[in-house]
Design an enzyme around this catalytic site. Sequence first.
Site, PDB file in Angstrom:
ATOM      1  N   ARG A   1       6.201 -44.151  15.882  1.00 61.38           N
ATOM      2  CA  ARG A   1       6.224 -43.194  16.994  1.00 61.38           C
ATOM      3  C   ARG A   1       5.486 -43.759  18.200  1.00 61.38           C
ATOM      4  O   ARG A   1       5.971 -43.702  19.331  1.00 61.38           O
ATOM      5  CB  ARG A   1       5.591 -41.874  16.548  1.00 61.38           C
ATOM      6  CG  ARG A   1       5.591 -40.801  17.639  1.00 61.38           C
ATOM      7  CD  ARG A   1       4.831 -39.575  17.184  1.00 61.38           C
ATOM      8  NE  ARG A   1       5.412 -38.969  15.999  1.00 61.38           N
ATOM      9  CZ  ARG A   1       4.889 -37.911  15.384  1.00 61.38           C
ATOM     10  NH1 ARG A   1       3.761 -37.377  15.826  1.00 61.38           N
ATOM     11  NH2 ARG A   1       5.478 -37.404  14.324  1.00 61.38           N
TER      12      ARG A   1
ATOM     13  N   GLY B   1       1.157 -51.641   9.546  1.00 61.02           N
ATOM     14  CA  GLY B   1       0.377 -50.646   8.814  1.00 61.02           C
ATOM     15  C   GLY B   1       0.959 -50.379   7.437  1.00 61.02           C
ATOM     16  O   GLY B   1       0.234 -50.226   6.454  1.00 61.02           O
ATOM     17  N   HIS B   2       2.280 -50.325   7.358  1.00 64.94           N
ATOM     18  CA  HIS B   2       2.940 -50.107   6.064  1.00 64.94           C
ATOM     19  C   HIS B   2       2.722 -51.297   5.133  1.00 64.94           C
ATOM     20  O   HIS B   2       2.530 -51.120   3.920  1.00 64.94           O
ATOM     21  CB  HIS B   2       4.436 -49.881   6.275  1.00 64.94           C
ATOM     22  CG  HIS B   2       4.751 -48.647   7.046  1.00 64.94           C
ATOM     23  ND1 HIS B   2       5.799 -48.573   7.939  1.00 64.94           N
ATOM     24  CD2 HIS B   2       4.151 -47.431   7.070  1.00 64.94           C
ATOM     25  CE1 HIS B   2       5.847 -47.369   8.469  1.00 64.94           C
ATOM     26  NE2 HIS B   2       4.853 -46.658   7.964  1.00 64.94           N
TER      27      HIS B   2
ATOM     28  N   GLU C   1      -4.838 -43.530   6.607  1.00 61.83           N
ATOM     29  CA  GLU C   1      -5.727 -42.542   7.207  1.00 61.83           C
ATOM     30  C   GLU C   1      -5.267 -42.073   8.574  1.00 61.83           C
ATOM     31  O   GLU C   1      -5.819 -41.105   9.107  1.00 61.83           O
ATOM     32  CB  GLU C   1      -7.148 -43.115   7.305  1.00 61.83           C
ATOM     33  CG  GLU C   1      -7.827 -43.254   5.958  1.00 61.83           C
ATOM     34  CD  GLU C   1      -9.262 -43.724   6.066  1.00 61.83           C
ATOM     35  OE1 GLU C   1      -9.731 -43.968   7.204  1.00 61.83           O
ATOM     36  OE2 GLU C   1      -9.909 -43.856   5.017  1.00 61.83           O
TER      37      GLU C   1
ATOM     38  N   HIS D   1       6.221 -51.268   9.590  1.00 62.19           N
ATOM     39  CA  HIS D   1       5.376 -51.999  10.531  1.00 62.19           C
ATOM     40  C   HIS D   1       4.157 -52.540   9.782  1.00 62.19           C
ATOM     41  O   HIS D   1       4.039 -52.382   8.552  1.00 62.19           O
ATOM     42  CB  HIS D   1       4.971 -51.128  11.724  1.00 62.19           C
ATOM     43  CG  HIS D   1       4.291 -49.840  11.356  1.00 62.19           C
ATOM     44  ND1 HIS D   1       3.083 -49.790  10.694  1.00 62.19           N
ATOM     45  CD2 HIS D   1       4.652 -48.544  11.558  1.00 62.19           C
ATOM     46  CE1 HIS D   1       2.716 -48.539  10.523  1.00 62.19           C
ATOM     47  NE2 HIS D   1       3.660 -47.760  11.028  1.00 62.19           N
TER      48      HIS D   1
END
Length: 263
Positions: free
Chosen positions: A166, A43-44, A127, A41
């Site tokens: 998730r 964030g990755h 984080e 996603h």
Amino acid sequence: MAFEPGAAVVVTDPARLATYGRAFRKVGKSVVVVPLGEGVHAGHVQLIRAARSLLGAVVMVTYAGEEVPDVFAREQVDVVYHGRLGEGVAVSTDLDHLEDPAETASRMGALIAAVNAAHATDLVLGEKDFELLVALQRAVSALRVEVKLHSVPTVRTADGLAMSLRNAAVPPELREAALALPAALTAGAHAAERGGEVVLETARGVLAAAGVEPAYLELRNLAFGPAPSEGDARLLGAVELGGVRLVDNVGVPVGIGFSNLEA
């Protein structure tokens, strides 16, 4: 076949991954590992971009999904290890202070396995998994693993929910309730100037107003000890909605407040 930088070369053999890692280190390159799970996603992607920003670095991604996505090539990853590393291996330091010590120990085992397999000099994590970051730093120090950890701020959706595979599984009808977690943590952080107890009371109040019961709500120092009366801390929370456990955290300047940071 000659190695082509940024072409997301896929390897499935740990020995081949190790060969690449050793070769890059011999010519003075930093080998940066970005450990991913079974999906990708935004964030990755941010983790990959943070890894690529390290000067002269070779970026390796570990990925366990069924098919290697095109995004790795678009983001100019150098090497993709497609498979799992460190299955069944758990690394434990003092984990009793964590919410789920067994899961954290298992995840640390996989991360250190990836570091060793790739001969990594650097490891990039988000984080959002702050507990894992702290536990991993302890393990790295205790085991004398020569790798530098880099943390990247949590990437959020437009409505504030932490980007997570998730979290994406939360049923649509519970999405509004899910937003109470980041809202509560943010409200708590903005009460930082008034002390730790007020931070927790504020966060609990926002959750209660939304009809959400926290599974976990803690204010800790950056080493996961008791929160300081004044200084940097971390406010962490978890809620369970529709069978999905959402976790999140924010930084809190306890006793100082954001408005006083510059002074």
